[in-house]
Design a protein around this motif. Structure first.
Motif, PDB file in Angstrom:
ATOM      1  N   ALA A 239      39.918  83.492 -26.543  1.00  0.00           N
ATOM      2  CA  ALA A 239      41.359  83.691 -26.401  1.00  0.00           C
ATOM      3  C   ALA A 239      42.112  82.376 -26.566  1.00  0.00           C
ATOM      4  O   ALA A 239      43.189  82.335 -27.184  1.00  0.00           O
ATOM      5  CB  ALA A 239      41.667  84.313 -25.043  1.00  0.00           C
ATOM      6  N   ASN A 240      41.565  81.298 -26.030  1.00  0.00           N
ATOM      7  CA  ASN A 240      42.221  79.999 -26.165  1.00  0.00           C
ATOM      8  C   ASN A 240      42.277  79.554 -27.625  1.00  0.00           C
ATOM      9  O   ASN A 240      43.290  79.006 -28.079  1.00  0.00           O
ATOM     10  CB  ASN A 240      41.491  78.952 -25.326  1.00  0.00           C
ATOM     11  N   ALA A 243      44.867  81.558 -29.313  1.00  0.00           N
ATOM     12  CA  ALA A 243      46.199  81.099 -28.916  1.00  0.00           C
ATOM     13  C   ALA A 243      46.596  79.847 -29.683  1.00  0.00           C
ATOM     14  O   ALA A 243      47.761  79.691 -30.086  1.00  0.00           O
ATOM     15  CB  ALA A 243      46.245  80.836 -27.421  1.00  0.00           C
ATOM     16  N   ALA A 254      49.998  87.034 -27.036  1.00  0.00           N
ATOM     17  CA  ALA A 254      49.964  88.051 -25.986  1.00  0.00           C
ATOM     18  C   ALA A 254      50.189  89.448 -26.573  1.00  0.00           C
ATOM     19  O   ALA A 254      49.513  90.414 -26.187  1.00  0.00           O
ATOM     20  CB  ALA A 254      51.007  87.756 -24.915  1.00  0.00           C
ATOM     21  N   ALA A 257      47.031  90.414 -28.481  1.00  0.00           N
ATOM     22  CA  ALA A 257      45.949  90.824 -27.579  1.00  0.00           C
ATOM     23  C   ALA A 257      46.189  92.224 -27.033  1.00  0.00           C
ATOM     24  O   ALA A 257      45.258  93.039 -26.930  1.00  0.00           O
ATOM     25  CB  ALA A 257      45.812  89.816 -26.445  1.00  0.00           C
ATOM     26  N   ASP A 258      47.450  92.531 -26.666  1.00  0.00           N
ATOM     27  CA  ASP A 258      47.763  93.873 -26.183  1.00  0.00           C
ATOM     28  C   ASP A 258      47.453  94.923 -27.251  1.00  0.00           C
ATOM     29  O   ASP A 258      46.929  96.003 -26.952  1.00  0.00           O
ATOM     30  CB  ASP A 258      49.228  93.966 -25.782  1.00  0.00           C
ATOM     31  N   HIS A 269      40.580  88.489 -23.341  1.00  0.00           N
ATOM     32  CA  HIS A 269      41.178  87.896 -22.158  1.00  0.00           C
ATOM     33  C   HIS A 269      42.458  87.157 -22.537  1.00  0.00           C
ATOM     34  O   HIS A 269      42.819  87.079 -23.725  1.00  0.00           O
ATOM     35  CB  HIS A 269      40.203  86.928 -21.506  1.00  0.00           C
ATOM     36  N   ARG A 270      43.117  86.601 -21.546  1.00  0.00           N
ATOM     37  CA  ARG A 270      44.331  85.831 -21.772  1.00  0.00           C
ATOM     38  C   ARG A 270      43.985  84.343 -21.902  1.00  0.00           C
ATOM     39  O   ARG A 270      43.085  83.853 -21.221  1.00  0.00           O
ATOM     40  CB  ARG A 270      45.303  86.007 -20.605  1.00  0.00           C
ATOM     41  N   ARG A 416      50.428  79.611 -17.601  1.00  0.00           N
ATOM     42  CA  ARG A 416      49.860  80.860 -17.081  1.00  0.00           C
ATOM     43  C   ARG A 416      50.763  82.071 -17.319  1.00  0.00           C
ATOM     44  O   ARG A 416      50.464  83.161 -16.830  1.00  0.00           O
ATOM     45  CB  ARG A 416      49.625  80.727 -15.569  1.00  0.00           C
ATOM     46  N   ARG A 417      51.881  81.881 -18.031  1.00  0.00           N
ATOM     47  CA  ARG A 417      52.857  82.960 -18.231  1.00  0.00           C
ATOM     48  C   ARG A 417      53.226  83.601 -16.895  1.00  0.00           C
ATOM     49  O   ARG A 417      53.210  84.828 -16.735  1.00  0.00           O
ATOM     50  CB  ARG A 417      52.331  84.006 -19.214  1.00  0.00           C
TER      51      ARG A 417
END
Length: 438
Positions: A239-240, A243, A254, A257-258, A269-270, A416-417
């Protein structure tokens, strides 16, 4: 089953709730810890750490009812126990080698009090083979007893998260693997007597309902814990990296990912500014100690370690003129929100990266007063004007954070949003940015 006499060795953020759980089921529990202050607090019915859901009330109740007491004399507590559960930290050195010093000492203390017929269960996450190859001979040497014949030895990993331990004990199956089949059965019988489980229809549909799951050996149980936690580190690393690519192409990861996770074959993951805590940064190292050829695991660990420096680079690029010579506030010393713990926290590499960029770092955290931050070697924030801020821990208090709370701030990087974007929108001269954001 009639009430058992149980000793829990290690009264930290996982061991103490576990001891309280056993006592709440009607068993007689003695908690052993090497820290006198922890023992004193427990005997007063006072949690030695904050924000564990349900612990304050439950601890007071079982102590007042005489079902839980604490001591610094581990051997004496073990001598009076039918079952011993060890929840003592295992850390790694800088090169990834396990440091067994704390667990060796705890095991020696257990061995000195061990008696025939006792069940010994290790819940601390271990490299594969340690229960059989290290603890069995060490317990035998210190007690004069033989594993399998004189006492039962199992590994049963904790699978809970601090802050919600009691809920997780009910939510997830308890894995148990022994050094022989009889030990596995004994361990499973014990955990069925001391835990409660919520129904899990999806597990029942698979033919394995929630409860105690017996695995084929201690090695299988050790492997299961390392595999499930290493998976998370690898997933976060993926995920990183996604991103970072999203930052380059101007896409909100985000939303991507959704979209991916809208079908059951994807579970992205986020991304995050750092991976901290006793678990996720450590257990992949324990796996690599067993399996040094695991290139995917090694690359993921390296990718996650890069994120604090990458985040500071993003912040530097977002502030007109850069952050050199400016004050930069790191929000959150804890490794994650709501937990007063700095083990492997991203605050430390973030502070170093801010300094390396020529800026002045400050640190604030709602759980840590200035004196405690200073004792940790962190530069405590005293209200000085700062040009930029980076949110490192998703404490619930930060959901209300607004530009007016940070005098002089021009850029916030929410790693962390966690913050409310509406509180930052439309404020002249101030930007809020996120990792993997458009």
């Amino acid at each position: 089953m009639s009430p058992l006499d149980i000793c829990v060795v290690g009264l930290g953020k996982l061991g103490l709730p576990l001891a309280v759980q056993f006592a709440a089921k009607g068993h007689r529990v003695t908690g052993a810890d090497v820290a006198p202050a922890v023992v004193e607090a427990v005997n007063q019915g006072r949690p030695p750490f904050p924000r564990e859901a349900g612990l304050d009330e439950a601890l007071k109740r079982v102590v007042a009812e005489g079902r839980l007491r604490a001591t610094t004399d581990t051997s004496a507590a073990v001598a009076g126990a039918e079952a011993v559960v060890l929840v003592v930290p295992l850390v790694t050195a800088a090169d990834g080698t396990p440091d067994f010093a704390l667990l060796d000492a705890a095991t020696d203390a257990v061995a000195a009090g061990l008696r025939r017929g006792t069940l010994v269960s290790y819940e601390t996450t271990l490299p594969v083979g340690v229960t059989r190859g290290r603890w069995a001979p060490r317990l035998a040497a210190g007690s004069g007893l033989t594993p399998g014949r004189d006492f039962a030895l199992v590994f049963s990993p904790e699978r809970v998260r601090t802050g919600r331990v009691f809920a997780d004990l009910r939510r997830y199956p308890k894995l148990v693997g022994g050094t022989d089949p009889a030990a596995t059965r004994r361990g499973a019988e014990f955990y069925r007597a001391v835990l409660d489980f919520d129904p899990r229809p999806e597990l029942a549909a698979q033919g394995r309902p929630n409860g105690v799951w017996e695995l084929e050996s201690a090695e299988a149980a050790e492997f299961a814990k390392l595999a499930e936690t290493t998976y998370r580190d690898v997933n976060i690393a993926l995920a990183n990296q996604f991103a970072r690519y999203a930052d380059r192409i101007g896409v909100d990861f985000a939303a991507v990912a959704d979209a991916c996770n809208s079908q059951p074959f994807s579970h992205l993951h986020r991304p995050g500014i750092a991976v901290g805590g006793h678990c996720i940064p450590v257990y992949p190292r324990l796996y690599l100690w067993n399996d040094p050829s695991a290139t995917v695991v090694r690359a993921a660990r390296a990718a996650n370690l890069e994120m604090p420096a990458y985040a500071v680079g993003v912040l530097d690029g977002a502030l007109e003129g850069g952050i050199a010579g400016q004050g930069v506030l790191v929000l959150g010393a804890a490794y994650r929100g709501g937990v007063k713990e700095t083990a492997y926290s991203g605050v430390f590499p973030l502070v170093e990266a801010v300094r390396a960029a020529g800026a002045r770092p400050y640190v604030a955290d709602p759980l840590y007063p200035a004196g405690e931050l200073t004792a940790l070697g962190l530069p405590a924030y005293g209200g000085e004007p700062v040009a930029a801020a980076v949110l490192q821990a998703d404490h619930p208090e930060y959901r209300e954070l607004a530009p007016a709370d940070l005098p002089g701030v021009r850029v916030l990087l929410d790693g962390r949003r966690c913050t409310d974007p509406d509180r930052w929108a439309g404020v002249a001269g101030v930007r809020r940015i996120v990792l993997g954001g458009a």
